[in-house]
Design an enzyme around this catalytic site. Structure first.
Site, PDB file in Angstrom:
ATOM      1  N   MET A  26      14.650  -2.486  -9.723  1.00 44.18           N
ATOM      2  CA  MET A  26      14.659  -3.479 -10.806  1.00 44.18           C
ATOM      3  C   MET A  26      15.967  -3.363 -11.602  1.00 44.18           C
ATOM      4  SD  MET A  26      10.816  -4.218 -12.031  1.00 44.18           S
ATOM      5  CE  MET A  26      10.658  -2.962 -13.253  1.00 44.18           C
ATOM      6  N   GLY A  27      16.963  -2.727 -10.992  1.00 47.90           N
ATOM      7  CA  GLY A  27      18.264  -2.621 -11.651  1.00 47.90           C
ATOM      8  C   GLY A  27      18.274  -1.520 -12.694  1.00 47.90           C
ATOM      9  N   HIS A  33      18.408   6.249  -8.358  1.00 47.59           N
ATOM     10  CA  HIS A  33      18.467   5.127  -7.411  1.00 47.59           C
ATOM     11  C   HIS A  33      19.536   5.396  -6.345  1.00 47.59           C
ATOM     12  CE1 HIS A  33      16.969   3.048 -11.152  1.00 47.59           C
ATOM     13  NE2 HIS A  33      16.093   2.604 -10.271  1.00 47.59           N
ATOM     14  N   GLY A 143      11.115   6.118  -4.160  1.00 44.35           N
ATOM     15  CA  GLY A 143      11.248   7.442  -4.771  1.00 44.35           C
ATOM     16  C   GLY A 143       9.892   8.083  -5.036  1.00 44.35           C
ATOM     17  N   ASP A 146       7.891   7.682  -8.561  1.00 45.03           N
ATOM     18  CA  ASP A 146       6.742   6.775  -8.700  1.00 45.03           C
ATOM     19  C   ASP A 146       5.790   7.071  -7.538  1.00 45.03           C
ATOM     20  OD1 ASP A 146       7.658   5.113 -10.992  1.00 45.03           O
ATOM     21  OD2 ASP A 146       9.317   4.738  -9.637  1.00 45.03           O
TER      22      ASP A 146
HETATM   23  O1  PAF Z   1      10.009   0.928  -8.468  1.00 44.95           O
HETATM   24  C1  PAF Z   1      10.506  -0.149  -8.869  1.00 44.95           C
HETATM   25  O2  PAF Z   1      11.614  -0.215  -9.384  1.00 44.95           O
HETATM   26  C2  PAF Z   1       9.679  -1.426  -8.730  1.00 44.95           C
HETATM   27  O3  PAF Z   1       8.321  -1.180  -8.936  1.00 44.95           O
HETATM   28  C3  PAF Z   1       9.915  -2.157  -7.412  1.00 44.95           C
HETATM   29  C4  PAF Z   1       9.457  -1.317  -6.224  1.00 44.95           C
HETATM   30  C5  PAF Z   1      11.394  -2.480  -7.253  1.00 44.95           C
HETATM   31  C6  PAF Z   1       9.118  -3.458  -7.392  1.00 44.95           C
HETATM   32  O4  PAF Z   1       9.496  -4.316  -8.409  1.00 44.95           O
END
Ligand code: PAF
Length: 278
Positions: A26-27, A33, A143, A146
């Site tokens: 989600m940026g 990331h 990751g 989560d």
């Molecule tokens: O983990 C995230 O950033 C979000 O839940 C994802 C997997 C990009 C879905 O919007």
């Protein structure tokens, strides 16, 4: 690196690729990331990262509009990291009409995070399935930070026969152990110093289980009291089986301790895998 915003252009660009590794985000990217991107680069020659703030996974009480959007900085980081394609669609590309088909996840989605964020995983799974359909990767990287999301994505891939492999990336941490998260930026300097306690209580659980303690409810209570005693508002502390995320039984060996708690206005989550061993 190419940044593509519309679906037909992305499909045309990816048509010639024989193997794609995908990192959905989600940026507001940080090194956590980027470590997922590095893992993706080991799996395929073409790495696609998506940046899309998914309205469907926000509760009415959570501020979708305030979610940090940092596309230019994110693209710079992804370019430096050697990503091949960034997919950064608009909301009207992903949801051109109101999304009435929603993916109903397994009952696991109603526990832990799902208990405190009802509907959250329905929104996540719906967009992840759409992104898989659009990008059509052979591999996707999620990751462990989560953890519940990772296990639900794995269940979705298995149960819907999706032709891709899910790879799990380790949680990236600051030098004191705090899990990297876009939300850490909301912590004041005092809160930042305190925030490491979340990792510390999970590490303490890990040490205690490794030392042979199987009184899991008591371990969770101790961790909760420790956090609450230092000003945290705890949503959950749980010791679960790693694969199913069902509550751990005393004879289980592959466990994960998961926690979510609020420090001031900032809600943090973290987890630690634990091998109970013999
Ligand atoms: O983990 C995230 O950033 C979000 O839940 C994802 C997997 C990009 C879905 O919007």
């Amino acid at each position: 690196m190419e940044t593509i915003t519309d679906i037909p252009a992305l499909r045309a660009r990816l048509q010639c690729e024989s193997a794609i590794a995908f990192v959905p985000t989600m940026g507001n990217l940080h090194d956590g990331h980027l470590s997922l991107v590095r893992l993706a680069q080991q799996k395929a020659d073409c790495v696609v990262a998506s940046i899309f703030v998914n309205r469907l996974q926000f509760l009415p009480t959570e501020d979708f509009a305030q979610y940090p959007r940092t596309l230019a900085d994110d693209c710079k980081l992804l370019q430096e990291q050697g990503v091949n394609v960034v997919f950064a669609p608009d909301e009207r590309d992903i949801y051109p009409v109101p999304q009435e088909f929603l993916l109903e996840p397994t009952p696991l989605a109603n526990t832990l995070e799902g208990e405190f964020r009802p509907g959250f995983f329905r929104g996540v799974m719906t967009v992840v399935l759409k992104l898989f359909n659009i990008v059509q990767p052979q591999v996707a990287v999620f990751g462990k930070k989560d953890y519940q999301q990772l296990q639900l994505v794995r269940a979705m891939v298995r149960q819907l026969n999706l032709p891709l492999e899910i790879i799990a990336g380790e949680t990236a941490r600051a030098s004191d152990g705090l899990a990297l998260s876009s939300r850490n930026r909301y912590l004041s300097s005092e809160e930042r110093a305190e925030a490491v306690r979340l990792h510390q209580v999970l590490s303490e659980m890990k040490r205690t289980v490794a030392a042979g303690n199987r009184n899991f409810p008591q371990l969770c209570r101790n961790a909760r009291e420790n956090l609450a005693g230092h000003g945290w508002e705890v949503d959950y502390i749980a010791l679960q089986q790693r694969d199913t995320l069902a509550p751990a039984r005393a004879d289980d060996s592959d466990l994960v301790a998961l926690a979510a708690a609020r420090l001031g206005k900032t809600r943090l989550i973290d987890n630690l895998e634990i091998s109970a061993g013999a």
